[in-house]
Enzyme design. Structure first.
Site, PDB file in Angstrom:
ATOM      1  N   VAL A   1       0.833  -1.213   0.000  1.00  0.00           N
ATOM      2  CA  VAL A   1       0.000   0.000   0.000  1.00  0.00           C
ATOM      3  C   VAL A   1       0.866   1.261   0.000  1.00  0.00           C
ATOM      4  O   VAL A   1       0.630   2.197  -0.777  1.00  0.00           O
ATOM      5  CB  VAL A   1      -0.961   0.001   1.218  1.00  0.00           C
ATOM      6  CG1 VAL A   1      -1.840   1.253   1.187  1.00  0.00           C
ATOM      7  CG2 VAL A   1      -1.835  -1.249   1.224  1.00  0.00           C
TER       8      VAL A   1
ATOM      9  N   LYS B   1     -13.727  -5.554   9.504  1.00  0.00           N
ATOM     10  CA  LYS B   1     -14.302  -4.599   8.552  1.00  0.00           C
ATOM     11  C   LYS B   1     -15.787  -4.354   8.822  1.00  0.00           C
ATOM     12  O   LYS B   1     -16.252  -3.213   8.772  1.00  0.00           O
ATOM     13  CB  LYS B   1     -14.102  -5.104   7.117  1.00  0.00           C
ATOM     14  CG  LYS B   1     -12.624  -5.108   6.720  1.00  0.00           C
ATOM     15  CD  LYS B   1     -12.426  -5.884   5.433  1.00  0.00           C
ATOM     16  CE  LYS B   1     -10.976  -5.890   4.990  1.00  0.00           C
ATOM     17  NZ  LYS B   1     -10.732  -6.833   3.883  1.00  0.00           N
TER      18      LYS B   1
ATOM     19  N   GLY C   1      -5.061  -4.576  -3.039  1.00  0.00           N
ATOM     20  CA  GLY C   1      -4.084  -4.339  -4.105  1.00  0.00           C
ATOM     21  C   GLY C   1      -3.430  -2.984  -3.961  1.00  0.00           C
ATOM     22  O   GLY C   1      -3.983  -2.069  -3.340  1.00  0.00           O
TER      23      GLY C   1
ATOM     24  N   GLY D   1     -10.716  -1.964   0.590  1.00  0.00           N
ATOM     25  CA  GLY D   1      -9.633  -1.397  -0.231  1.00  0.00           C
ATOM     26  C   GLY D   1     -10.019  -0.204  -1.081  1.00  0.00           C
ATOM     27  O   GLY D   1     -10.130   0.912  -0.586  1.00  0.00           O
TER      28      GLY D   1
ATOM     29  N   ASP E   1     -10.624 -11.079   9.356  1.00  0.00           N
ATOM     30  CA  ASP E   1     -10.456  -9.866   8.557  1.00  0.00           C
ATOM     31  C   ASP E   1     -11.829  -9.244   8.236  1.00  0.00           C
ATOM     32  O   ASP E   1     -12.036  -8.042   8.417  1.00  0.00           O
ATOM     33  CB  ASP E   1      -9.696 -10.245   7.268  1.00  0.00           C
ATOM     34  CG  ASP E   1      -9.562  -9.097   6.304  1.00  0.00           C
ATOM     35  OD1 ASP E   1      -8.679  -8.248   6.521  1.00  0.00           O
ATOM     36  OD2 ASP E   1     -10.342  -9.031   5.333  1.00  0.00           O
TER      37      ASP E   1
ATOM     38  N   GLY F   1      -0.388 -16.253  -4.735  1.00  0.00           N
ATOM     39  CA  GLY F   1      -0.215 -15.037  -3.937  1.00  0.00           C
ATOM     40  C   GLY F   1      -1.531 -14.397  -3.511  1.00  0.00           C
ATOM     41  O   GLY F   1      -1.549 -13.294  -2.992  1.00  0.00           O
TER      42      GLY F   1
ATOM     43  N   VAL G   1     -11.547  -0.531   4.935  1.00  0.00           N
ATOM     44  CA  VAL G   1     -12.654  -1.423   4.585  1.00  0.00           C
ATOM     45  C   VAL G   1     -12.793  -1.481   3.066  1.00  0.00           C
ATOM     46  O   VAL G   1     -12.977  -0.456   2.414  1.00  0.00           O
ATOM     47  CB  VAL G   1     -13.988  -0.939   5.201  1.00  0.00           C
ATOM     48  CG1 VAL G   1     -15.120  -1.881   4.823  1.00  0.00           C
ATOM     49  CG2 VAL G   1     -13.874  -0.816   6.710  1.00  0.00           C
TER      50      VAL G   1
HETATM   51  N1  LIG Z   1      -2.316  -4.992   0.757  1.00  0.00           N
HETATM   52  C1  LIG Z   1      -3.572  -4.603   0.533  1.00  0.00           C
HETATM   53  O1  LIG Z   1      -4.118  -4.818  -0.548  1.00  0.00           O
HETATM   54  C2  LIG Z   1      -4.336  -3.879   1.610  1.00  0.00           C
HETATM   55  C3  LIG Z   1      -5.673  -3.501   1.376  1.00  0.00           C
HETATM   56  C4  LIG Z   1      -6.370  -2.784   2.351  1.00  0.00           C
HETATM   57  C5  LIG Z   1      -5.738  -2.491   3.542  1.00  0.00           C
HETATM   58  N2  LIG Z   1      -4.452  -2.913   3.766  1.00  0.00           N
HETATM   59  C6  LIG Z   1      -3.824  -2.571   5.047  1.00  0.00           C
HETATM   60  O2  LIG Z   1      -2.711  -1.717   4.787  1.00  0.00           O
HETATM   61  C7  LIG Z   1      -1.708  -1.946   5.758  1.00  0.00           C
HETATM   62  C8  LIG Z   1      -0.394  -2.265   5.051  1.00  0.00           C
HETATM   63  O3  LIG Z   1      -0.556  -3.422   4.269  1.00  0.00           O
HETATM   64  P1  LIG Z   1       0.537  -3.840   3.159  1.00  0.00           P
HETATM   65  O4  LIG Z   1      -0.083  -4.937   2.389  1.00  0.00           O
HETATM   66  O5  LIG Z   1       1.032  -2.645   2.448  1.00  0.00           O
HETATM   67  O6  LIG Z   1       1.701  -4.433   4.085  1.00  0.00           O
HETATM   68  P2  LIG Z   1       3.177  -4.825   3.659  1.00  0.00           P
HETATM   69  O7  LIG Z   1       3.299  -4.947   2.185  1.00  0.00           O
HETATM   70  O8  LIG Z   1       3.601  -5.933   4.529  1.00  0.00           O
HETATM   71  O9  LIG Z   1       4.025  -3.504   4.063  1.00  0.00           O
HETATM   72  C9  LIG Z   1       4.302  -3.164   5.388  1.00  0.00           C
HETATM   73  C10 LIG Z   1       5.340  -2.040   5.383  1.00  0.00           C
HETATM   74  O10 LIG Z   1       5.585  -1.641   6.720  1.00  0.00           O
HETATM   75  C11 LIG Z   1       6.983  -1.640   6.961  1.00  0.00           C
HETATM   76  N3  LIG Z   1       7.191  -1.967   8.367  1.00  0.00           N
HETATM   77  C12 LIG Z   1       6.948  -3.141   9.016  1.00  0.00           C
HETATM   78  N4  LIG Z   1       7.224  -3.008  10.315  1.00  0.00           N
HETATM   79  C13 LIG Z   1       7.661  -1.743  10.488  1.00  0.00           C
HETATM   80  C14 LIG Z   1       8.091  -1.007  11.600  1.00  0.00           C
HETATM   81  N5  LIG Z   1       8.156  -1.555  12.815  1.00  0.00           N
HETATM   82  N6  LIG Z   1       8.465   0.283  11.417  1.00  0.00           N
HETATM   83  C15 LIG Z   1       8.430   0.856  10.184  1.00  0.00           C
HETATM   84  N7  LIG Z   1       8.000   0.210   9.088  1.00  0.00           N
HETATM   85  C16 LIG Z   1       7.630  -1.077   9.247  1.00  0.00           C
HETATM   86  C17 LIG Z   1       7.569  -2.672   6.021  1.00  0.00           C
HETATM   87  O11 LIG Z   1       8.938  -2.365   5.811  1.00  0.00           O
HETATM   88  P3  LIG Z   1       9.851  -3.123   4.745  1.00  0.00           P
HETATM   89  O12 LIG Z   1       9.375  -2.646   3.391  1.00  0.00           O
HETATM   90  O13 LIG Z   1      11.230  -2.687   5.036  1.00  0.00           O
HETATM   91  O14 LIG Z   1       9.615  -4.589   4.945  1.00  0.00           O
HETATM   92  C18 LIG Z   1       6.698  -2.444   4.783  1.00  0.00           C
HETATM   93  O15 LIG Z   1       7.210  -1.385   4.019  1.00  0.00           O
HETATM   94  C19 LIG Z   1      -2.242  -3.058   6.668  1.00  0.00           C
HETATM   95  O16 LIG Z   1      -2.889  -2.476   7.773  1.00  0.00           O
HETATM   96  C20 LIG Z   1      -3.261  -3.770   5.791  1.00  0.00           C
HETATM   97  O17 LIG Z   1      -4.269  -4.421   6.513  1.00  0.00           O
HETATM   98  C21 LIG Z   1      -3.738  -3.594   2.827  1.00  0.00           C
END
Ligand SMILES: NC(=O)c1ccc[n+]([C@@H]2O[C@H](COP(=O)([O-])OP(=O)(O)OC[C@H]3O[C@@H](n4cnc5c(N)ncnc54)[C@H](OP(=O)(O)O)[C@@H]3O)[C@@H](O)[C@H]2O)c1
Length: 424
Positions: A15, A198, A296, A127, A194, A180, A125
């Protein structure tokens, strides 16, 4: 006046990257600092300067030049500490973190009220689907009585593939993991956690009362088999993991997440693959449905960036941006226990192929005041057992649980294989 709003981005994963890339198209907002967990990770992001990266998120939330903190790390720790510290430093918050808002929304919103800042969470909620702002603004004049959502893309992908390929759960889960679409530990998605976070967020907003996410009744999809999907199809239904929230006659709130037989007459039955949808019933609007990508990089960034820009438009001119988007409700909802709900049910029973079994199952239902709309036998299996399927009229959950217990105790019944609620 310097009208460029400064953003501190916590997290640069799926994100965060989408947010950074999308924000580069806007010149009234500047990402001045980004925190990550691994500063040496190779990141192919155009325009990203290594200089603005840090592993010290606290330094960002304490940075007096920053106006908005965007939290896209996820989870509770350190996100909760970072957000509460930022609020105390009078920074506005944008987050995509459903778990944090569902579990700690109350503390976060109380604090935000005290420090007069906004906490926006459109991406938390569904995305990319706009739903938080529509409920708070465009639908503000409504009394919302029901929400039914497909809020988890992973489970919808698995159920859709099981339906299309007439396959069982386990092999499709494995395939989803390889592609994935499901995580290595899929518990949060598969078991409905999850979706529960939401629907807790949506129900709190829609009904104007706080919902305790830990009290939400939850069933996952791992007990759904190809046979259930086939029978559903024969009877005019599709199986979906539905997050449901409705107001009962005595003003209680019925919130739950479980698989349902969804009538093919309803548009939500056709939301397939990783797509999400939210059906909403209210007065005076009637019925509306929102659908689109629930996750996404770019769909989620769309919602996060929308929140950032809404704030950025107002921050230079007012100390109280977006008052309609602030959390106003404080009353706790009285949540209905699942055993007091009323539903139609599909019940699949594995029984001995002996005369009278179907009659006995019908009698058990009758004794428990459950009216049946149909009861039939679906063939005989190789081991000589019979599959019996029952479809009920609206019945009390408590009565159905008791009837299932009695069926399981019947000498000619091997096992009640599945009980799935029905949405017509
Ligand atoms: N993915 C989706 O499609 C989606 C959709 C809706 C909502 N969300 C929500 O969005 C949020 C992020 O999801 P994501 O999929 O983007 O997660 P992700 O790809 O795992 O990214 C997490 C990021 O946080 C960084 N991080 C982890 N621990 C940290 C810390 N202690 N201090 C600073 N940075 C830290 C990681 O660093 P590194 O890059 O160095 O590993 C990474 O850049 C979550 O709350 C998720 O529920 C995600």
């Amino acid at each position: 006046m310097d009208n460029i709003v400064k953003v501190g981005l916590l997290g640069l994963g799926t994100v965060g990257s989408g947010v950074f890339k999308t924000l580069s198209n806007f010149d009234n907002v500047e990402v001045t600092k980004i925190s990550v967990s691994n500063i040496n990770k190779k990141r192919n992001i155009e325009g990203l300067s290594q200089e603005i990266l840090t592993t010290d998120s606290m330094s960002i939330v304490n940075n007096s030049d920053i106006d908005i903190i965007v939290e896209v790390i996820g989870g509770i720790n350190p996100a909760f500490d970072l957000i509460t510290t930022a609020i105390k430093n009078k920074k506005h918050i944008v987050t995509a973190n459903k778990e944090l808002i569902a579990k700690h929304g109350e503390e976060i919103f109380e604090l935000a009220k005290k420090f007069n800042v906004s906490v926006l969470y459109e991406a938390a909620v569904a995305g990319g689907i706009p739903i938080i702002m529509p409920i708070k603004m465009a639908l503000a004049g409504n009394k919302i009585s029901k929400i039914a959502g497909i809020l988890n893309g992973t489970t919808n992908f698995i159920l859709t593939k099981m339906t299309n390929e007439k396959a069982d759960f386990e092999p499709i889960l494995k395939e989803a993991q390889e592609l994935g679409y499901a995580e290595a530990d899929p518990t949060g998605d598969i078991q409905g956690y999850d979706a529960a976070y939401k629907i807790a967020i949506l129900a709190s907003l829609a009904f104007g009362k706080r919902i305790d996410s830990s009290l939400i009744y939850r069933e996952g999809i791992d007990n759904i088999s190809a046979v259930d999907i086939e029978y559903a199809d024969d009877m005019g239904y599709k199986i979906k993991l539905i997050a449901l929230a409705q107001i009962t006659e005595n003003d209680k709130v019925d919130v739950r997440v479980h698989p349902m037989f969804v009538s093919k007459k309803l548009p939500i039955a056709y939301i397939d693959g990783v797509l999400n949808a939210i059906y909403l019933k209210g007065h005076p609007v009637g019925e509306v449905m929102f659908s689109g990508p629930g996750a996404g990089e770019f769909p989620t960034a769309s919602s996060v960036v929308g929140d950032i820009l809404a704030l950025a438009e107002e921050i230079p001119y007012t100390d109280n941006p977006l008052p309609m988007l602030k959390c106003k409700h404080e009353e706790k909802a009285e949540q209905l226990d699942i055993k007091h709900t009323e539903n139609k049910y599909y019940i699949r029973v594995s029984a001995q192929n002996t005369p009278g079994v179907i009659g006995d199952l019908g009698c058990i239902c009758g004794r428990n005041k459950i009216n049946l709309s149909s009861i039939f036998q679906k063939g005989i299996l190789a081991d000589g057992s019979a599959r019996v399927v029952l479809l009920t009229e609206p019945s009390k959950e408590e009565a159905v649980q008791k009837a299932v217990e009695e069926m399981n105790a019947h000498s000619q019944v091997k096992q009640v294989m599945n009980v799935i609620r029905v949405m017509d």
